[in-house]
Design an enzyme around this catalytic site. Structure first.
Site, PDB file in Angstrom:
ATOM      1  CG  LEU A  58      -1.778   0.999   1.328  1.00  0.00           C
ATOM      2  CD1 LEU A  58      -2.789   0.983   0.130  1.00  0.00           C
ATOM      3  CD2 LEU A  58      -2.736   0.908   2.281  1.00  0.00           C
ATOM      4  CB  CYS A  59       4.121   2.075   1.519  1.00  0.00           C
ATOM      5  SG  CYS A  59       4.850   0.386   1.148  1.00  0.00           S
ATOM      6  CB  THR A  60       4.442   0.814  -3.594  1.00  0.00           C
ATOM      7  OG1 THR A  60       5.666   0.297  -3.030  1.00  0.00           O
ATOM      8  CG2 THR A  60       4.815   1.109  -5.149  1.00  0.00           C
TER       9      THR A  60
END
Length: 453
Positions: free
Chosen positions: A222-224
């Site tokens: 999700l961070c990407t």
């Protein structure tokens, strides 16, 4: 099923004279001796009757699940449960033959059970329209054999961990109680290739022992997705996970339907907007549909072959009429028919099936690495292959712990999302600090010792 000692057989019983033809080939196997049989095997018609006493759980009612249910029912098994959380959609009908056009939108498990009960009257099939995680340990403990027809490594690992947790050991000798073993038979297919395996929890290699045999799951941290998209798939996942939940284009209670062209079109448009913002090319309607539905190539004949192998292992386990698979078979029909059997070996340090293995691992990073780098490593590394890891750091003074990042709960995810772009130093993490990692792929929590360069 009525016992032979009562003198009268139910017309639906495998031992009924009216079923002589249907089960004639099964009788040929069970009423004669064989050089391949187990040592405790005794030929006789009681072996056919024994099949009704075996309680089997089928996990998954898709392409493999339909074939498994059909094969087990026609083999004489009459006490079967099937569990699946999915509903039937149009794309299933080309290979999942227990479903019809008017079944679209209904539970796969319920429709499959209804079909088999009508076609094989002596077979009692109980459906469960639920997630596997919603059933408690006692539910799984009630079965003699568990057969998986799944397309998810995450679900396989969960079932594997659950069956291992049901094992019982002698408190004094630490010896495994073999009566607590519930065999796991697992099948998998992709296109013209497939495999089947027999796992005896605590005795043979488990899913975790051979995790490197499975291709890494295509997951996108999700961070990407939220901060630095690089691929068209990242843009599509952004539209699915973030834009849909934020904008609720079709109402508050409407979830994404991969077979609804309006839903796919909206997601495609949002993904294109995201791609244009970051200069990413390659987003297409077809790719959007493939990512949203997690489409895996499926060939009906491969499903039939692998399901037959799994059903045959169930039959051998229940009757002892032949030696069991030892313990992994590969199948390939891309150009010609090829099969190969080998014995997958247990890992001495497997955290899944080795009671003496430690759940503590070293995690080597630089203090300047970001938390997002750690999460990406846990998802992509062949040893871990996590899905959505949650990280908690123990405080160095032993006063408790603090959550670094958790994706499963929306409120906590939003609160901890800024941590993803912080370095390990900025987060106050030091060399030797313990990081607790939990993930849907395993019921255990891993303890990772942070080693900072």
């Amino acid at each position: 099923m009525t016992s032979l000692n009562n003198g009268v057989e139910s017309p639906h019983s495998p031992l009924s004279p009216s079923n002589n033809y249907r089960y004639s080939q099964i009788r040929n196997l069970l009423e004669r001796s064989s050089a391949f049989a187990q040592e405790d095997y005794e030929p006789g018609q009681e072996n056919l009757e024994r099949l009704s006493d075996v309680k089997i759980l089928i996990v998954g009612a898709g392409g493999l699940g339909c074939e498994l249910l059909k094969s087990l029912a026609y083999m004489g098994f009459s006490n079967i449960d099937i569990i699946d959380m999915d509903i039937i959609d149009l794309s299933n009908l080309n290979r999942q033959f227990l479903f019809r056009m008017n079944d679209i939108g209904r539970s796969k498990a319920e429709v499959a059970a209804e079909f088999i009960r009508k076609r094989v009257p002596n077979c009692n099939v109980t459906p469960h329209f639920k997630k596997i995680q919603e059933m408690d340990a006692e539910f799984y403990r009630s079965f003699n054999i568990v057969v998986c027809g799944l397309d998810s490594i995450v679900a396989r690992r969960w079932i594997n961990g659950l069956l291992l947790s049901l094992l019982e050991y002698d408190e004094e000798t630490n010896a495994l109680d073999t009566n607590s073993i519930i065999p796991l038979i697992d099948g998998g297919t992709e296109g013209f290739k497939g495999n089947a395996r027999l796992i005896l929890p605590g005795l043979t290699a488990c899913i975790e022992c051979t995790l490197d045999l499975y291709p890494p799951q295509v997951t996108y941290p999700l961070c990407t997705i939220a901060n630095k998209p690089r691929l068209p798939e990242h843009c599509i996942e952004y539209a699915r996970i973030i834009s849909w939940d934020k904008e609720k284009p079709f109402g508050n209670d409407v979830s994404i339907d991969g077979d609804d062209p309006n839903h796919i079109r909206w997601l495609y448009d949002k993904a294109c907007e995201r791609a244009n913002e970051f200069g990413i090319q390659g987003v297409s309607y077809r790719l959007t549909q493939g990512v949203i539905k997690n489409i895996i190539p499926a060939v009906a004949s491969t499903n039939a072959c692998i399901a037959t192998m799994c059903a045959t292992e169930c039959f051998k386990l229940a009757t002892s009429c032949s030696q069991f698979l030892n313990n992994y078979i590969v199948f390939n029909q891309a150009e010609s028919i090829y099969t190969y059997i080998f014995e997958a070996e247990r890992k001495s340090d497997c955290v899944g099936c080795n009671r003496n293995a430690t759940f503590r691992r070293s995690l080597n990073f630089k203090s300047t690495d970001k938390l997002s780098n750690v999460i990406e490593f846990l998802c992509k590394n062949i040893e871990y292959q996590m899905n959505s890891p949650a990280l908690t750091a123990t405080k160095t003074d032993g006063s408790g712990s603090r959550t670094l990042y958790m994706q499963s709960l929306k409120s906590i995810e939003e609160a901890t999302r800024p941590n993803l772009e912080k370095t390990l130093r900025d987060l106050g993490l030091v060399n030797g600090q313990e990081i607790l990692v939990s993930d849907p792929t395993t019921p255990q929590t891993l303890v990772l010792i942070l080693k900072l360069d």
